[in-house]
Design an enzyme around this catalytic site. Structure first.
Site, PDB file in Angstrom:
ATOM      1  CE  LYS A   1      -4.477  -1.408   1.752  1.00  0.00           C
ATOM      2  NZ  LYS A   1      -4.317  -2.847   2.094  1.00  0.00           N
TER       3      LYS A   1
ATOM      4  CD  GLU B   1     -11.246   5.543   1.788  1.00  0.00           C
ATOM      5  OE1 GLU B   1     -11.029   6.696   1.381  1.00  0.00           O
ATOM      6  OE2 GLU B   1     -10.785   4.532   1.241  1.00  0.00           O
TER       7      GLU B   1
ATOM      8  CB  SER C   1      -0.405  -8.187  -1.237  1.00  0.00           C
ATOM      9  OG  SER C   1      -1.194  -9.038  -0.431  1.00  0.00           O
TER      10      SER C   1
HETATM   11  C1  LIG Z   1      -5.148  -3.850   1.609  1.00  0.00           C
HETATM   12  C2  LIG Z   1      -4.477  -5.113   1.288  1.00  0.00           C
HETATM   13  C3  LIG Z   1      -4.887  -5.908   0.192  1.00  0.00           C
HETATM   14  C4  LIG Z   1      -6.089  -5.596  -0.648  1.00  0.00           C
HETATM   15  O1  LIG Z   1      -6.044  -4.392  -1.323  1.00  0.00           O
HETATM   16  P1  LIG Z   1      -5.826  -4.298  -2.903  1.00  0.00           P
HETATM   17  O2  LIG Z   1      -6.065  -2.873  -3.198  1.00  0.00           O
HETATM   18  O3  LIG Z   1      -6.816  -5.207  -3.541  1.00  0.00           O
HETATM   19  O4  LIG Z   1      -4.434  -4.724  -3.180  1.00  0.00           O
HETATM   20  C5  LIG Z   1      -4.162  -7.053  -0.100  1.00  0.00           C
HETATM   21  N1  LIG Z   1      -3.106  -7.426   0.655  1.00  0.00           N
HETATM   22  C6  LIG Z   1      -2.699  -6.700   1.726  1.00  0.00           C
HETATM   23  C7  LIG Z   1      -1.533  -7.184   2.504  1.00  0.00           C
HETATM   24  C8  LIG Z   1      -3.371  -5.532   2.074  1.00  0.00           C
HETATM   25  O5  LIG Z   1      -2.956  -4.826   3.138  1.00  0.00           O
END
Ligand SMILES: *Cc1c(COP(=O)(O)O)cnc(C)c1O
Length: 394
Positions: free
Chosen positions: A90, A112, A378
């Site tokens: 993020k 938000e 992610s």
């Molecule tokens: C917020 C988050 C997501 C989901 O958000 P996307 O905008 O779909 O990427 C996925 N993985 C992690 C670790 C997150 O913090």
């Protein structure tokens, strides 16, 4: 070329656009008319890349997961976004947007947040830049996500509770939009995923596209070719997925795989499998697929993973689904938790539960032994430890 990129009005096929109240038009139009110029300025590029390198810790590794590969009889690389500063992808976007805000002459940031992850990423870059930060959060979420609220406060942000409606993410979004309407001149609204009115989905995708840019370079180094056979990512709003796919969208030899949260089962009434269950509609300023009742009221989504329980999906992904360019799977809470435990014990990496959903793709699809599969990890699992503890009775 670039058939899967947003067009000038922010459409991906049938989806996207900017469906906003008139009072928001000046803010969104200012951003729309300037974002591409600002992003292409050499000084912007330089500052962005420097921060990604020295502050976020990029490039993140592309790691050949040997034991996982062996188990599923294919070649798996993990893109390690979990190693980014703050523990997830993020921050790539919030750094890009704070630099954008500065160049637009804004000195106040609003955001938000639902689970608090985007709030923390925003508070982080506001501290970095010394800019005032106000994060709207549903009153219920403030109770549920106490550690992230504490992080935001420690970083110097003000967390404002949204007291209306269900007192969760959508109410926080409404409050943030109200604030932006009232403060059009000095405030930038940082949206946390590839959603919202044009130009947000395109802008966020471009900031996150560093993920696929690095994958190409790293794969060329390791495999002698820049294109994998598949790229895999989980989808909440769709920002980590957009970044993972970006430079492969118009490469037809690269399979694009999206994994959504099926919660307790796609048809259980408790899920967030937006593409499969969603109907065309408008949410947060864009036309996309969203979960709704027959009379068009947004359905409350559910997933064990706080980052995936969003009732819509970014317009790029709605288009990838509708056009057939993307292969979509949805996996249950149980499948994701199992995949998360499996990665921990096979590779010594504890993933965020969002990322565990992407990992569960190996239970859904049999890849060929010589396929090269790049999966975007992610985020890391520290924030989810309590959920893992309760689920596995650790
Ligand atoms: C917020 C988050 C997501 C989901 O958000 P996307 O905008 O779909 O990427 C996925 N993985 C992690 C670790 C997150 O913090």
């Amino acid at each position: 070329m670039n058939s899967y990129q947003a067009d000038e009005k922010g459409y991906y096929g049938d989806f996207g656009g900017a469906y906003i109240p008139e009072m928001l038009y000046p803010n969104v139009e200012e951003l729309r008319s300037q974002y591409l110029n600002i992003m292409s300025e050499p000084s912007f590029q330089e500052e962005f890349n420097q921060l990604l390198k020295d502050y976020v810790g990029r490039p993140t590794p592309l790691y050949h997961a040997k034991r996982l590969s062996e188990k599923y009889n294919t070649k798996v690389y993990l893109k390690r976004e979990d190693l980014c500063h703050t523990g997830a992808h993020k921050v790539n976007n919030t750094i890009g947007q704070i630099l954008m805000a500065k160049r637009l002459g804004k000195h106040r940031i609003i955001a938000e947040t639902g689970a608090g992850q985007h709030g923390v990423a925003t508070a982080t870059v506001c501290a970095l830049m010394g800019i005032e930060c106000i994060v709207y959060m549903g009153a219920i979420d403030i109770k549920r996500q106490a550690p992230n609220v504490a992080r935001m406060k420690m970083l110097g942000a003000e967390v404002r509770p949204a007291m209306s409606g269900s007192r969760t993410l959508k109410d926080a979004t409404n409050e943030a939009i109200r604030d932006w309407i009232n403060n059009p001149v000095d405030t930038h609204y940082i949206i946390g995923s590839a959603i919202g009115p044009h130009p947000y989905p395109d802008m966020v995708s471009r900031f996150q596209s560093v993920i696929s840019e690095e994958i190409k370079t790293q794969l060329l180094e390791k495999e002698g070719k820049a294109l994998p056979d598949y790229v895999v990512a989980c989808i909440g709003g769709g920002s980590n997925a957009a970044g993972t796919y970006y430079h492969f969208l118009d490469e037809p030899s690269v399979g694009i795989i999206a994994v959504e949260a099926a919660g307790k089962g796609v048809h259980s009434g408790e899920s967030a499998a937006t593409s499969q269950l969603g109907k065309e509609g408008i949410i947060h300023g864009c036309k996309t697929l969203l979960m709704q009742t027959p009379d068009g009221q947004i359905t409350e989504p559910y997933s064990i993973s706080a980052g995936l329980d969003y009732p819509g999906v970014g317009p790029l992904h709605a288009h990838l689904y509708r056009s057939g360019r993307g292969e979509f799977y949805s996996v249950t809470d149980d499948a994701a938790m199992t995949a998360g435990l499996e990665l921990s014990q096979l590779e010594g990496i504890i993933p965020a539960i969002e990322s565990s959903h992407a990992l569960a793709v190996f239970h859904e699809k049999q890849f060929k032994p010589d396929d090269i599969v790049v999966l975007n990890l992610s985020g890391r699992g520290d924030k989810d430890l309590n959920t893992y503890i309760e689920y596995f009775k650790l």
